[in-house]
Design a protein around this motif. Sequence first.
Motif, PDB file in Angstrom:
ATOM      1  N   TRP A   1       0.834  -1.219   0.000  1.00  0.00           N
ATOM      2  CA  TRP A   1       0.000   0.000   0.000  1.00  0.00           C
ATOM      3  C   TRP A   1       0.863   1.262   0.000  1.00  0.00           C
ATOM      4  O   TRP A   1       0.484   2.278  -0.582  1.00  0.00           O
ATOM      5  CB  TRP A   1      -0.985  -0.022   1.176  1.00  0.00           C
ATOM      6  CG  TRP A   1      -2.119  -0.982   0.924  1.00  0.00           C
ATOM      7  CD1 TRP A   1      -2.163  -2.306   1.276  1.00  0.00           C
ATOM      8  CD2 TRP A   1      -3.348  -0.725   0.222  1.00  0.00           C
ATOM      9  NE1 TRP A   1      -3.347  -2.875   0.845  1.00  0.00           N
ATOM     10  CE2 TRP A   1      -4.092  -1.922   0.206  1.00  0.00           C
ATOM     11  CE3 TRP A   1      -3.893   0.412  -0.377  1.00  0.00           C
ATOM     12  CZ2 TRP A   1      -5.347  -2.022  -0.394  1.00  0.00           C
ATOM     13  CZ3 TRP A   1      -5.151   0.325  -0.980  1.00  0.00           C
ATOM     14  CH2 TRP A   1      -5.858  -0.893  -0.985  1.00  0.00           C
TER      15      TRP A   1
ATOM     16  N   ALA B   1      -3.753  -3.498  -6.111  1.00  0.00           N
ATOM     17  CA  ALA B   1      -3.833  -3.869  -4.697  1.00  0.00           C
ATOM     18  C   ALA B   1      -4.299  -5.321  -4.531  1.00  0.00           C
ATOM     19  O   ALA B   1      -3.781  -6.069  -3.699  1.00  0.00           O
ATOM     20  CB  ALA B   1      -4.798  -2.932  -3.981  1.00  0.00           C
ATOM     21  N   GLY B   2      -5.295  -5.709  -5.314  1.00  0.00           N
ATOM     22  CA  GLY B   2      -5.934  -7.016  -5.118  1.00  0.00           C
ATOM     23  C   GLY B   2      -4.978  -8.186  -5.244  1.00  0.00           C
ATOM     24  O   GLY B   2      -4.827  -8.983  -4.313  1.00  0.00           O
TER      25      GLY B   2
ATOM     26  N   SER C   1      -1.946  -8.237  -2.798  1.00  0.00           N
ATOM     27  CA  SER C   1      -2.275  -8.628  -1.419  1.00  0.00           C
ATOM     28  C   SER C   1      -2.582 -10.118  -1.300  1.00  0.00           C
ATOM     29  O   SER C   1      -2.237 -10.749  -0.295  1.00  0.00           O
ATOM     30  CB  SER C   1      -3.481  -7.830  -0.928  1.00  0.00           C
ATOM     31  OG  SER C   1      -3.235  -6.448  -1.062  1.00  0.00           O
TER      32      SER C   1
ATOM     33  N   LYS D   1      -8.644 -12.133  -2.899  1.00  0.00           N
ATOM     34  CA  LYS D   1      -8.117 -10.947  -3.584  1.00  0.00           C
ATOM     35  C   LYS D   1      -8.247  -9.741  -2.652  1.00  0.00           C
ATOM     36  O   LYS D   1      -9.272  -9.544  -2.015  1.00  0.00           O
ATOM     37  CB  LYS D   1      -8.894 -10.730  -4.887  1.00  0.00           C
ATOM     38  CG  LYS D   1      -8.203  -9.798  -5.855  1.00  0.00           C
ATOM     39  CD  LYS D   1      -8.487 -10.144  -7.294  1.00  0.00           C
ATOM     40  CE  LYS D   1      -7.897  -9.099  -8.222  1.00  0.00           C
ATOM     41  NZ  LYS D   1      -7.738  -9.563  -9.596  1.00  0.00           N
ATOM     42  N   GLY D   2      -7.195  -8.961  -2.527  1.00  0.00           N
ATOM     43  CA  GLY D   2      -7.221  -7.779  -1.652  1.00  0.00           C
ATOM     44  C   GLY D   2      -7.062  -8.089  -0.176  1.00  0.00           C
ATOM     45  O   GLY D   2      -7.291  -7.217   0.672  1.00  0.00           O
TER      46      GLY D   2
ATOM     47  N   ALA E   1     -11.042  -3.704   0.039  1.00  0.00           N
ATOM     48  CA  ALA E   1     -10.397  -4.233  -1.177  1.00  0.00           C
ATOM     49  C   ALA E   1     -10.614  -5.738  -1.343  1.00  0.00           C
ATOM     50  O   ALA E   1     -10.292  -6.308  -2.388  1.00  0.00           O
ATOM     51  CB  ALA E   1      -8.897  -3.927  -1.140  1.00  0.00           C
ATOM     52  N   GLU E   2     -11.153  -6.372  -0.298  1.00  0.00           N
ATOM     53  CA  GLU E   2     -11.260  -7.834  -0.340  1.00  0.00           C
ATOM     54  C   GLU E   2     -12.387  -8.301  -1.253  1.00  0.00           C
ATOM     55  O   GLU E   2     -13.476  -7.714  -1.252  1.00  0.00           O
ATOM     56  CB  GLU E   2     -11.479  -8.397   1.079  1.00  0.00           C
ATOM     57  CG  GLU E   2     -10.192  -8.433   1.892  1.00  0.00           C
ATOM     58  CD  GLU E   2     -10.317  -9.204   3.196  1.00  0.00           C
ATOM     59  OE1 GLU E   2     -11.423  -9.695   3.505  1.00  0.00           O
ATOM     60  OE2 GLU E   2      -9.295  -9.312   3.899  1.00  0.00           O
TER      61      GLU E   2
ATOM     62  N   TRP F   1     -10.970  -3.586  -6.859  1.00  0.00           N
ATOM     63  CA  TRP F   1      -9.630  -3.313  -6.342  1.00  0.00           C
ATOM     64  C   TRP F   1      -8.577  -4.174  -7.030  1.00  0.00           C
ATOM     65  O   TRP F   1      -7.468  -4.317  -6.526  1.00  0.00           O
ATOM     66  CB  TRP F   1      -9.588  -3.439  -4.812  1.00  0.00           C
ATOM     67  CG  TRP F   1     -10.051  -2.141  -4.209  1.00  0.00           C
ATOM     68  CD1 TRP F   1     -11.313  -1.816  -3.818  1.00  0.00           C
ATOM     69  CD2 TRP F   1      -9.269  -0.966  -4.035  1.00  0.00           C
ATOM     70  NE1 TRP F   1     -11.367  -0.505  -3.398  1.00  0.00           N
ATOM     71  CE2 TRP F   1     -10.125   0.045  -3.515  1.00  0.00           C
ATOM     72  CE3 TRP F   1      -7.923  -0.646  -4.262  1.00  0.00           C
ATOM     73  CZ2 TRP F   1      -9.671   1.326  -3.230  1.00  0.00           C
ATOM     74  CZ3 TRP F   1      -7.473   0.626  -3.978  1.00  0.00           C
ATOM     75  CH2 TRP F   1      -8.350   1.601  -3.463  1.00  0.00           C
ATOM     76  N   HIS F   2      -8.936  -4.749  -8.196  1.00  0.00           N
ATOM     77  CA  HIS F   2      -7.883  -5.372  -9.011  1.00  0.00           C
ATOM     78  C   HIS F   2      -6.787  -4.326  -9.232  1.00  0.00           C
ATOM     79  O   HIS F   2      -5.608  -4.569  -9.000  1.00  0.00           O
ATOM     80  CB  HIS F   2      -8.459  -5.852 -10.349  1.00  0.00           C
ATOM     81  CG  HIS F   2      -7.408  -6.265 -11.316  1.00  0.00           C
ATOM     82  ND1 HIS F   2      -6.734  -7.457 -11.194  1.00  0.00           N
ATOM     83  CD2 HIS F   2      -6.866  -5.621 -12.390  1.00  0.00           C
ATOM     84  CE1 HIS F   2      -5.836  -7.545 -12.168  1.00  0.00           C
ATOM     85  NE2 HIS F   2      -5.896  -6.448 -12.892  1.00  0.00           N
TER      86      HIS F   2
END
Length: 276
Positions: A24, A35-36, A39, A243-244, A250-251, A256-257
């Motif tokens: 981040w 981000a996705g 993470s 993801k995220g 973002a999850e 949030w790809h």
Amino acid sequence: MSETKEARRIRLETEARKLRRNVWRALRAGGGGHAGGSSSAADILAVLYFHRMRLRPTEPEWPDRDRFVLSKGHANAALGAVLAQAGFIDDALIDRFYQFESPFGMHPDIKVPGVEMCTGALGHGLAIAMGMAMGARIQKKGFHTFVMLGDAELHEGSNWEAAMAAAHYKLDNLTAIVDYNKIGQSGPISELIELDPLADKWRAFGWEVREIDGHDIGEVVDTLDALPVGKDRPSAIVAHTVKGKGVSFAENTYRWHSNNVDDDVHAKAISELGDT
Ligand SMILES: Cc1ncc(C[n+]2csc(CCOP(=O)(O)OP(=O)(O)O)c2C)c(N)n1
Ligand SMILES: [Mg+2]
């Protein structure tokens, strides 16, 4: 005294948490990014770089090093962050993510010490990693090659050509790790092109397969420690992930790809990830 299993788990979880914060941090520096997928990969990267792979951060081209190819190159924020934490590159480079003339960009670049291959165009990493594994055999070297693939990336047919070839050549020094977060760039995998039964597909292509929780550090450690799992066969690890992972907004969403990250968004993410 050698490290206990529990102490190791805590050490690796701490590195993984730090890795998410550094992801981040990089995205804020660059104004945004992926981000996705960065993470979802963080726990596996932490185990690879701080436990499993044989590496020399001060000698990045050590001929006997294990190799890692980030085929899902858009997750480079996570690769750069782990290379900084492992001591391949200066921590300050994280704050130059995606900036003019920075070698630490949206996708991996071999100008960065520790990066084995320029990736980003999806669907090439498995064939490249296969070549590295073949190279180890020809040179009679004992290093292991790991490649991380995205699930939507597996929609590229080139992966399956490489999968067939790696099994044909009995490359037991090659491991493919699928970051199975069930989401691609624009929606769920089940709506794009379904991949299940994914483990059976790899098996049918001649690979030895393990299915794991890609956020359970203990399980990732045990699975990577057991490699190669099949003699004369490449290994595929289907890692179920989120993801995220780690930041609630973002999850589990394609939104949030990839997205913009400003100071505000960064502060919200860090407030969830904690500062230690
Ligand atoms: C050949 C190619 N086509 C399209 C893209 C654009 N693209 C970047 S990321 C992405 C989706 C990747 O999704 P997935 O493999 O599931 O990665 P993750 O969920 O781990 O981020 C796409 C289509 C690309 N980088 N390369
Ligand atoms: Mg995905």
